[in-house]
Design a protein around this motif. Structure first.
Motif, PDB file in Angstrom:
ATOM      1  N   LEU A 195       0.854  -1.182   0.000  1.00  0.00           N
ATOM      2  CA  LEU A 195       0.000   0.000   0.000  1.00  0.00           C
ATOM      3  C   LEU A 195       0.888   1.230   0.000  1.00  0.00           C
ATOM      4  O   LEU A 195       1.734   1.393   0.895  1.00  0.00           O
ATOM      5  N   ILE A 196       0.705   2.090  -0.993  1.00  0.00           N
ATOM      6  CA  ILE A 196       1.609   3.226  -1.193  1.00  0.00           C
ATOM      7  C   ILE A 196       0.855   4.532  -0.984  1.00  0.00           C
ATOM      8  O   ILE A 196      -0.137   4.802  -1.663  1.00  0.00           O
ATOM      9  N   GLU A 197       1.311   5.328  -0.047  1.00  0.00           N
ATOM     10  CA  GLU A 197       0.704   6.631   0.246  1.00  0.00           C
ATOM     11  C   GLU A 197       1.798   7.700   0.196  1.00  0.00           C
ATOM     12  O   GLU A 197       2.803   7.605   0.907  1.00  0.00           O
ATOM     13  N   ALA A 198       1.586   8.702  -0.658  1.00  0.00           N
ATOM     14  CA  ALA A 198       2.591   9.752  -0.807  1.00  0.00           C
ATOM     15  C   ALA A 198       2.707  10.620   0.442  1.00  0.00           C
ATOM     16  O   ALA A 198       3.773  11.179   0.723  1.00  0.00           O
ATOM     17  N   ASP A 233       6.288   6.858 -11.596  1.00  0.00           N
ATOM     18  CA  ASP A 233       5.909   6.363 -12.919  1.00  0.00           C
ATOM     19  C   ASP A 233       5.233   5.010 -12.775  1.00  0.00           C
ATOM     20  O   ASP A 233       5.472   4.275 -11.805  1.00  0.00           O
ATOM     21  N   ILE A 234       4.358   4.703 -13.731  1.00  0.00           N
ATOM     22  CA  ILE A 234       3.667   3.416 -13.769  1.00  0.00           C
ATOM     23  C   ILE A 234       3.696   2.910 -15.203  1.00  0.00           C
ATOM     24  O   ILE A 234       3.371   3.651 -16.143  1.00  0.00           O
ATOM     25  N   THR A 235       4.092   1.653 -15.378  1.00  0.00           N
ATOM     26  CA  THR A 235       4.106   1.033 -16.700  1.00  0.00           C
ATOM     27  C   THR A 235       3.416  -0.318 -16.615  1.00  0.00           C
ATOM     28  O   THR A 235       2.943  -0.734 -15.547  1.00  0.00           O
ATOM     29  N   LEU A 241       8.912   3.764  -7.405  1.00  0.00           N
ATOM     30  CA  LEU A 241       8.677   4.364  -6.095  1.00  0.00           C
ATOM     31  C   LEU A 241       9.963   5.072  -5.680  1.00  0.00           C
ATOM     32  O   LEU A 241      10.959   4.423  -5.354  1.00  0.00           O
ATOM     33  N   GLY A 242       9.927   6.407  -5.744  1.00  0.00           N
ATOM     34  CA  GLY A 242      11.171   7.147  -5.548  1.00  0.00           C
ATOM     35  C   GLY A 242      12.109   6.838  -6.705  1.00  0.00           C
ATOM     36  O   GLY A 242      11.760   7.018  -7.864  1.00  0.00           O
TER      37      GLY A 242
END
Length: 414
Positions: A195-198, A233-235, A241-242
């Motif tokens: 789970l990724i939260e900026a 970025d997302i591919t 992430l960083g």
């Protein structure tokens, strides 16, 4: 009334005995209980469990006509809508108009990410995501390359709000309990759910202590929680992430929303999320006969904070619009809209949740039972409540999920 969500439907129902003729326009034919949409995406519930046909809901309300159509343009001065129907275009005149068309996904200017990180706003989104999640395990089972297999078993949930938290916790439970013993070449419990939260913490709208408890409950379920570092970025192969690229075949977007583009038709200034700044009575500035409610509207409360984009706020707005229309018909005024905050709820997984009711804050099993009962209460229709309760009971005792059938798409074939 445009939009059959919480604001639109609650406004229509509140005008049941009013001397008005109502046309409810929606692109779909159903009302959706969005707070449980993630349960459809994670195979806990089927689509009909959290949705009901608008015509069925309103069948006894004789002053309502339901139209399944898309509003293409609005002429605020002429007080007309242009409807795009299967049979062609149609002009619909109105005396009073409520726009309550909700919100969609926002990728903060990175729209190309949408192809690789779908969001969750509609039943179609949920069914597509369910297929994507379940297929990931099937692809991992047939993959012979260890690195490629790990990528199929890597799941990234971007956004630490309630939707992201609920998705991450449920997905971890599926991997560690539901799928155990069903595969021969992989161990589903080795799936990596991150789970990724900026921002600095998950569930930022909750008090800090509950946010920390939610994080610990997620980690106990096996979720990796990453905060303070945004995705760059997302591919199709993963996300950055960083400065670190993480291979992952399944990424879900739960990080932001943008208002329905219908607000642009009003010709008034919008905020940066595309929402319509409304007057205290929820009308559009300069157009006292046009109301906007729900996620499409933005209004500051007395404390300076905006009314949150949550279901209870949308329901209250819808009821206020109905009250305002009734008052107009009688030639009297009403007080400005005032949002009543009844608290925040978020479930994290089996027997794990957090509840903030202002003076009362609790987490764990008590919060989980409170969350369950609250969501059952607000579901529309006895059948929906009964089916959801049955499915949740089975899932509780067996860890099984009732809707794990992979449907649609050529990607199901070898």
């Amino acid at each position: 009334m445009v939009g059959g969500g919480f604001a639109g439907l609650w406004a229509v129902r509140a005008l049941k005995s009013a001397p008005v003729r109502i046309t409810l326009v929606d692109r779909g034919n159903h009302h959706l209980f969005q707070p449980l949409l993630y349960q459809v995406a994670t195979a806990g519930l089927s689509a009909p469990d959290i949705a009901a046909p608008l015509r069925q809901i309103l069948r006894r309300q004789k002053n309502v006509v339901v139209r399944m159509a898309t509003v293409s343009t609005i002429d605020a001065d002429a007080k007309t809508l242009e409807l795009d129907c299967d049979g062609g275009n149609e002009t619909l005149a109105f005396d009073y108009l409520l726009l309550a068309t909700g919100a969609t996904h926002a990728y903060f200017g990175n729209e190309r990410w949408a192809a690789h990180a779908p969001g969750l706003k509609t039943l179609d989104d949920a069914l597509d995501l369910r297929r994507k999640l379940l297929l990931a395990f099937e692809r991992a089972e047939s993959e012979t390359d260890p690195d490629a297999r790990d990528a199929w078993l890597s799941f990234g949930i971007i956004g630490g709000g309630p939707t992201g938290v609920e998705l991450a916790g449920t997905l971890a439970e599926i991997a560690r309990h539901t799928l155990q013993g069903e595969f021969r070449n992989i161990d589903p419990s080795r799936a990596r759910v991150r789970l990724i939260e900026a921002g600095p913490r998950v569930l930022a709208s909750f008090p800090e202590d509950l946010s920390e408890k939610a994080r610990k409950q997620l980690e106990r379920l096996g979720v990796e929680v990453s905060t303070g570092t945004p995705v760059k970025d997302i591919t199709a192969d993963g996300y950055r992430l960083g400065e670190t690229f993480v291979p992952a075949k399944t990424i879900v977007w739960a990080a932001g929303v943008s208002a329905s583009p219908l607000g642009e038709c009003l010709g008034v200034p919008l905020d940066k999320a595309g929402r319509v700044p409304v007057e205290p009575d929820l009308t559009v500035p300069g157009h006292p006969d046009i109301f906007v409610a729900g996620d499409l509207a933005t209004l500051k409360q007395a404390n300076g904070k905006p009314v949150p984009g949550v279901a209870p706020a949308a329901k209250q707005m819808g009821k206020h619009v109905a009250k305002a229309i009734r008052a107009r018909l009688k030639g009297v005024g009403i007080a400005p809209f005032r949002y009543r905050d009844f608290g925040n709820l978020a479930t994290i997984g089996r027997m794990a949740a957090v509840v903030d009711l202002g003076a009362w804050k609790f987490s764990g099993i008590v919060a989980w039972w409170f969350w369950l009962l609250a969501h059952l209460f607000f579901l529309i229709g006895f059948r929906n409540r009964s089916v959801v309760l049955l499915n949740w009971s089975v899932a509780y005792w067996t860890h099984q999920r009732a809707a794990r059938i992979i449907l649609g798409g050529d990607d199901t074939r070898c």
